[in-house]
Design a protein around this motif. Sequence first.
Motif, PDB file in Angstrom:
ATOM      1  N   ALA A  26       0.859  -1.186   0.000  1.00 44.85           N
ATOM      2  CA  ALA A  26       0.000   0.000   0.000  1.00 44.85           C
ATOM      3  C   ALA A  26       0.895   1.235   0.000  1.00 44.85           C
ATOM      4  CB  ALA A  26      -0.906   0.002   1.226  1.00 44.85           C
ATOM      5  N   THR A  27       0.340   2.351  -0.433  1.00 44.63           N
ATOM      6  CA  THR A  27       1.089   3.602  -0.461  1.00 44.63           C
ATOM      7  C   THR A  27       0.117   4.756  -0.446  1.00 44.63           C
ATOM      8  OG1 THR A  27       2.908   4.778  -1.557  1.00 44.63           O
ATOM      9  CG2 THR A  27       1.237   3.761  -2.994  1.00 44.63           C
ATOM     10  N   GLN A  28       0.640   5.983  -0.429  1.00 47.74           N
ATOM     11  CA  GLN A  28      -0.220   7.167  -0.422  1.00 47.74           C
ATOM     12  C   GLN A  28       0.461   8.290  -1.187  1.00 47.74           C
ATOM     13  OE1 GLN A  28       0.351  10.272   1.477  1.00 47.74           O
ATOM     14  NE2 GLN A  28       2.453   9.577   1.739  1.00 47.74           N
ATOM     15  N   GLY A  29      -0.303   9.337  -1.463  1.00 48.36           N
ATOM     16  CA  GLY A  29       0.231  10.513  -2.125  1.00 48.36           C
ATOM     17  C   GLY A  29      -0.690  11.692  -1.936  1.00 48.36           C
ATOM     18  N   CYS A  46       7.803  -4.259  -2.528  1.00 47.70           N
ATOM     19  CA  CYS A  46       7.107  -5.433  -1.984  1.00 47.70           C
ATOM     20  C   CYS A  46       7.515  -6.719  -2.688  1.00 47.70           C
ATOM     21  CB  CYS A  46       5.593  -5.253  -2.088  1.00 47.70           C
ATOM     22  SG  CYS A  46       4.927  -4.010  -0.971  1.00 47.70           S
ATOM     23  N   LEU A  47       7.852  -6.637  -3.958  1.00 52.19           N
ATOM     24  CA  LEU A  47       8.201  -7.834  -4.716  1.00 52.19           C
ATOM     25  C   LEU A  47       9.700  -8.130  -4.742  1.00 52.19           C
ATOM     26  CD1 LEU A  47       5.823  -7.546  -7.801  1.00 52.19           C
ATOM     27  CD2 LEU A  47       5.523  -8.914  -5.726  1.00 52.19           C
ATOM     28  N   SER A  48      10.509  -7.202  -4.253  1.00 55.21           N
ATOM     29  CA  SER A  48      11.954  -7.437  -4.288  1.00 55.21           C
ATOM     30  C   SER A  48      12.340  -8.470  -3.237  1.00 55.21           C
ATOM     31  CB  SER A  48      12.718  -6.136  -4.061  1.00 55.21           C
ATOM     32  OG  SER A  48      12.531  -5.691  -2.734  1.00 55.21           O
ATOM     33  N   VAL A  49      13.360  -9.223  -3.559  1.00 50.71           N
ATOM     34  CA  VAL A  49      13.846 -10.279  -2.673  1.00 50.71           C
ATOM     35  C   VAL A  49      15.318 -10.018  -2.393  1.00 50.71           C
ATOM     36  CG1 VAL A  49      14.299 -12.749  -2.465  1.00 50.71           C
ATOM     37  CG2 VAL A  49      12.212 -11.952  -3.584  1.00 50.71           C
ATOM     38  N   ASP A  50      15.679 -10.042  -1.133  1.00 49.53           N
ATOM     39  CA  ASP A  50      17.075  -9.881  -0.766  1.00 49.53           C
ATOM     40  C   ASP A  50      17.752 -11.245  -0.838  1.00 49.53           C
ATOM     41  OD1 ASP A  50      19.514  -9.122   0.184  1.00 49.53           O
ATOM     42  OD2 ASP A  50      18.757  -8.233   2.037  1.00 49.53           O
ATOM     43  N   LEU A  51      18.631 -11.428  -1.798  1.00 48.50           N
ATOM     44  CA  LEU A  51      19.250 -12.732  -2.024  1.00 48.50           C
ATOM     45  C   LEU A  51      20.184 -13.158  -0.896  1.00 48.50           C
ATOM     46  CD1 LEU A  51      19.972 -12.744  -5.857  1.00 48.50           C
ATOM     47  CD2 LEU A  51      18.166 -13.925  -4.607  1.00 48.50           C
TER      48      LEU A  51
END
Length: 67
Positions: A26-29, A46-51
């Motif tokens: 979620a986010t806002q502006g 949200c979709l990034s993965v820390d390897l």
Amino acid sequence: MKLKVIVHEAEEGGYWAEVPSVPGCATQGETFDELLGNIYEAVEGCLSVDLKDVKVTPKDKVLEIAV
């Protein structure tokens, strides 16, 4: 990849948005244009993965794909 985003008008002004297919995203502006920019940033985060938290051996391959 196409994702549905639900945009809400915030009671205090501005907008907030949620991405139902990505839990917790979620986010806002303050403006609609600011919200649009923030949505892309929020989904990417949200979709990034820390390897470093994933065990990868020399026989494994790490791919980045667009769907």
